[in-house]
Design a protein around this motif. Structure first.
Motif, mmCIF file in Angstrom:
data_model
loop_
_atom_site.group_PDB
_atom_site.id
_atom_site.type_symbol
_atom_site.label_atom_id
_atom_site.label_comp_id
_atom_site.label_asym_id
_atom_site.label_seq_id
_atom_site.Cartn_x
_atom_site.Cartn_y
_atom_site.Cartn_z
ATOM 1 N N ALA A 20 33.477 32.806 39.245
ATOM 2 C CA ALA A 20 33.396 34.036 38.843
ATOM 3 C C ALA A 20 31.733 34.102 39.031
ATOM 4 C CB ALA A 20 33.338 33.919 37.231
ATOM 5 N N PRO A 21 31.635 34.991 39.911
ATOM 6 C CA PRO A 21 30.636 35.536 40.873
ATOM 7 C C PRO A 21 29.505 34.637 40.395
ATOM 8 C CG PRO A 21 31.806 37.156 39.968
ATOM 9 C CD PRO A 21 32.365 35.979 39.317
ATOM 10 N N ALA A 22 29.381 33.660 40.764
ATOM 11 C CA ALA A 22 30.277 33.409 41.998
ATOM 12 C C ALA A 22 31.270 32.226 41.811
ATOM 13 C CB ALA A 22 29.418 32.967 43.172
ATOM 14 N N PRO A 23 32.309 32.241 41.373
ATOM 15 C CA PRO A 23 33.221 31.165 41.535
ATOM 16 C C PRO A 23 33.728 30.931 42.618
ATOM 17 C CG PRO A 23 34.426 32.710 39.996
ATOM 18 C CD PRO A 23 33.130 33.372 40.775
ATOM 19 N N HIS A 24 33.641 30.084 43.487
ATOM 20 C CA HIS A 24 34.427 30.196 44.760
ATOM 21 C C HIS A 24 34.300 28.398 45.116
ATOM 22 C CE1 HIS A 24 30.014 30.523 45.895
ATOM 23 N NE2 HIS A 24 30.200 29.600 46.982
ATOM 24 N N ASP A 25 35.270 28.173 45.642
ATOM 25 C CA ASP A 25 35.620 26.613 46.263
ATOM 26 C C ASP A 25 34.936 26.545 47.547
ATOM 27 O OD1 ASP A 25 36.517 25.829 43.841
ATOM 28 O OD2 ASP A 25 38.554 26.077 44.407
ATOM 29 N N GLN A 26 34.170 25.618 47.812
ATOM 30 C CA GLN A 26 33.698 25.190 49.182
ATOM 31 C C GLN A 26 33.762 23.771 49.271
ATOM 32 O OE1 GLN A 26 30.502 23.900 49.838
ATOM 33 N NE2 GLN A 26 30.135 23.690 47.634
ATOM 34 N N SER A 27 33.912 23.294 50.527
ATOM 35 C CA SER A 27 34.384 21.993 50.791
ATOM 36 C C SER A 27 33.238 21.101 51.428
ATOM 37 C CB SER A 27 35.641 21.716 51.766
ATOM 38 O OG SER A 27 35.365 22.518 52.789
ATOM 39 N N ARG A 65 29.910 24.025 42.565
ATOM 40 C CA ARG A 65 30.507 25.545 42.527
ATOM 41 C C ARG A 65 29.675 26.309 41.470
ATOM 42 N NH1 ARG A 65 32.878 23.098 45.622
ATOM 43 N NH2 ARG A 65 35.239 22.361 45.726
ATOM 44 N N GLN A 66 29.704 27.608 41.966
ATOM 45 C CA GLN A 66 29.012 28.699 41.242
ATOM 46 C C GLN A 66 29.847 29.539 40.257
ATOM 47 O OE1 GLN A 66 28.555 28.450 44.956
ATOM 48 N NE2 GLN A 66 27.007 26.783 44.302
ATOM 49 N N TYR A 67 29.273 29.697 39.154
ATOM 50 C CA TYR A 67 30.082 30.509 38.016
ATOM 51 C C TYR A 67 28.985 31.698 37.263
ATOM 52 C CZ TYR A 67 33.893 27.262 38.683
ATOM 53 O OH TYR A 67 34.826 26.704 39.631
ATOM 54 N N SER A 68 29.560 32.580 37.190
ATOM 55 C CA SER A 68 28.642 33.711 36.435
ATOM 56 C C SER A 68 28.591 33.269 34.947
ATOM 57 C CB SER A 68 29.281 35.157 36.504
ATOM 58 O OG SER A 68 29.101 35.574 37.712
ATOM 59 N N ILE A 81 32.769 48.263 38.406
ATOM 60 C CA ILE A 81 34.415 48.166 38.889
ATOM 61 C C ILE A 81 34.581 46.816 39.094
ATOM 62 C CG2 ILE A 81 35.742 48.716 40.790
ATOM 63 C CD1 ILE A 81 33.791 50.963 41.550
ATOM 64 N N ALA A 82 35.385 46.204 38.472
ATOM 65 C CA ALA A 82 35.650 44.681 38.476
ATOM 66 C C ALA A 82 37.205 44.653 38.762
ATOM 67 C CB ALA A 82 35.736 44.140 37.061
ATOM 68 N N GLY A 83 37.567 43.510 39.674
ATOM 69 C CA GLY A 83 38.667 43.102 40.019
ATOM 70 C C GLY A 83 38.948 41.660 39.430
ATOM 71 N N GLY A 84 39.910 41.378 38.558
ATOM 72 C CA GLY A 84 40.230 40.172 38.003
ATOM 73 C C GLY A 84 39.233 39.494 37.540
ATOM 74 N N ILE A 85 38.898 38.063 38.036
ATOM 75 C CA ILE A 85 37.808 37.398 37.542
ATOM 76 C C ILE A 85 36.429 38.064 37.701
ATOM 77 C CG2 ILE A 85 37.349 35.761 39.375
ATOM 78 C CD1 ILE A 85 37.311 34.789 35.743
ATOM 79 N N GLY A 86 36.480 38.993 38.584
ATOM 80 C CA GLY A 86 34.930 39.661 38.873
ATOM 81 C C GLY A 86 34.590 40.215 37.623
ATOM 82 N N ILE A 87 35.190 40.334 36.604
ATOM 83 C CA ILE A 87 34.807 40.744 35.173
ATOM 84 C C ILE A 87 33.757 40.105 34.662
ATOM 85 C CG2 ILE A 87 36.492 39.612 33.908
ATOM 86 C CD1 ILE A 87 35.293 43.249 33.353
ATOM 87 N N CYS A 134 32.532 43.603 41.455
ATOM 88 C CA CYS A 134 32.806 42.248 41.426
ATOM 89 C C CYS A 134 34.052 41.958 41.696
ATOM 90 C CB CYS A 134 31.960 41.386 40.547
ATOM 91 S SG CYS A 134 31.773 39.783 41.140
ATOM 92 N N GLY A 135 34.670 41.265 42.590
ATOM 93 C CA GLY A 135 35.827 41.029 42.542
ATOM 94 C C GLY A 135 36.383 40.470 43.980
ATOM 95 N N PRO A 136 37.641 40.648 44.355
ATOM 96 C CA PRO A 136 37.976 39.911 45.703
ATOM 97 C C PRO A 136 37.671 40.838 46.766
ATOM 98 C CG PRO A 136 39.796 40.930 44.361
ATOM 99 C CD PRO A 136 38.568 41.061 43.712
ATOM 100 N N GLU A 137 37.742 40.174 47.988
ATOM 101 C CA GLU A 137 37.146 40.706 49.120
ATOM 102 C C GLU A 137 37.623 42.078 49.288
ATOM 103 O OE1 GLU A 137 34.593 41.741 52.052
ATOM 104 O OE2 GLU A 137 34.403 39.958 50.532
#
Length: 330
Positions: free
Chosen positions: A3-10, A66-69, A127-133, A204-207
């Motif tokens: 949730a912007p930014a929640p993304h997984d990175q390795s 991880r980053q989360y809004s 404008i939000a898409g999914g978890i981009g809210i 905020c939302g998917p690409e």
């Protein structure tokens, strides 16, 4: 940035140097595969102030951040709220938070950072898409408190997967809920059909959504659109053609060679310099560094095209040099 930014990175990275141990005081299922976590200081001390658009680093384990809004109330200094989508292709972060974290759990959390600030404008299109809210929730509260002119278009795959609908229902027809299962994709061409000089568009939302909004805003003023990405933009150009270059530290004169295939951040760390970083993929903004000389090949997903063109900042975890040398303000 998820949730912007929640993304997984390795990539294994060091933990932020200024984390605090916070306690999960409440865990709530907000929608299918979406939980919210409310965090507080275990000693009852106030948390750091923040503004709408801010996010925090959450340390999941050694080398995993991880980053989360922040999606609660900025006026509440005793609690922070984040929301986590259980990713279908998770590399560990969202699965851990969903499966292992409960009320009473402790999490190491970094201070708020804001790459998605709310600017002054006459009108706002959200404008939000999914978890981009999530980053838009405190923006809506702020704008509503100001009596500002705003409208939210909230899309998702299905109604049961869209978090915080009950909260949004309090705003009546200012919120357009548009599940794809019921209505198809958000009607962006209609929403953004007429460019406005005095409106700000936040997305905020998917690409796929972000790219569609960027295309729909092609005729808008360049300063109108503000986006936050979960993951890096698709790379442009031939990365295989990367070449080596030098970085000069302005304050000391130290010269560091950056090899092809290695980032500026990695090269500086190998040279013994302690550099702030987190995502290492150009989405969180933690490694933002000022450059004073040289030509930058911007590859981040934080700076706007205008900021990349005219500014003096770069994200050294992904951006490189087009010139033989870059002088950095370190």
């Amino acid at each position: 940035m998820s949730a912007p930014a929640p993304h997984d990175q390795s990539t294994a990275v060091p933990a932020p140097s200024t984390t605090a141990s916070l306690t999960v005081v409440r865990r709530t299922l907000e929608a299918d595969d979406v939980i919210s976590l409310v965090l507080a200081d275990p000693g009852g001390r106030p948390l750091a102030p923040w503004a709408p658009g801010a996010h925090v680093d959450v340390v999941i384990g050694p080398g995993t951040i991880r980053q989360y809004s922040l999606c609660g109330d900025p006026a509440d200094r005793m609690n922070w709220r984040i929301a986590v989508l259980r990713e279908e292709n998770s590399r560990g972060g969202s699965v851990y938070l969903h499966d292992e974290v409960r009320a009473g759990s402790a999490l190491e959390v970094g201070p708020p950072r804001n790459n998605f600030p709310l600017v002054d404008s006459r009108r706002y299109i959200l404008i939000a898409g999914g978890i981009g809210i999530t980053p838009l929730l405190p923006m809506i509260a702020e704008l509503d408190g100001r009596g500002a002119d705003w409208k939210l278009f909230y899309g998702g795959r299905r109604r049961t997967s869209m978090a915080f609908l009950a909260e949004m229902s309090a705003h009546g027809d200012r919120v357009v809920v548009h599940p794809e299962q019921e209505y198809g994709l958000l009607p962006l061409d209609a929403v953004l059909a007429r460019p406005e000089d005095d409106a700000a568009v936040y997305c905020c939302g998917p690409e796929g959504l972000l790219s569609a909004v960027e295309a729909a805003c092609g005729g808008w003023p360049s300063s109108a659109l503000h986006v936050e990405r979960f993951r890096p933009r698709e790379p442009a150009g031939d990365r295989a053609a990367d070449t080596s270059f030098d970085v000069l530290v302005a304050s000391t004169g130290q010269r560091v060679r950056v090899a092809a295939g290695r980032s500026i951040l990695e090269a500086l760390e190998r040279a013994g310099l302690d550099m702030p970083s987190s995502c290492r993929e150009g989405t969180c903004g933690n490694c933002e560094t000022r450059f004073v000389e040289g030509e930058v090949d911007h590859r981040d997903s934080v700076l706007s095209p205008q900021e990349q063109l005219t500014g003096d900042a770069m994200m050294i975890c992904v951006s490189r040099a087009r010139s033989d040398q870059l002088v950095l303000d370190l």
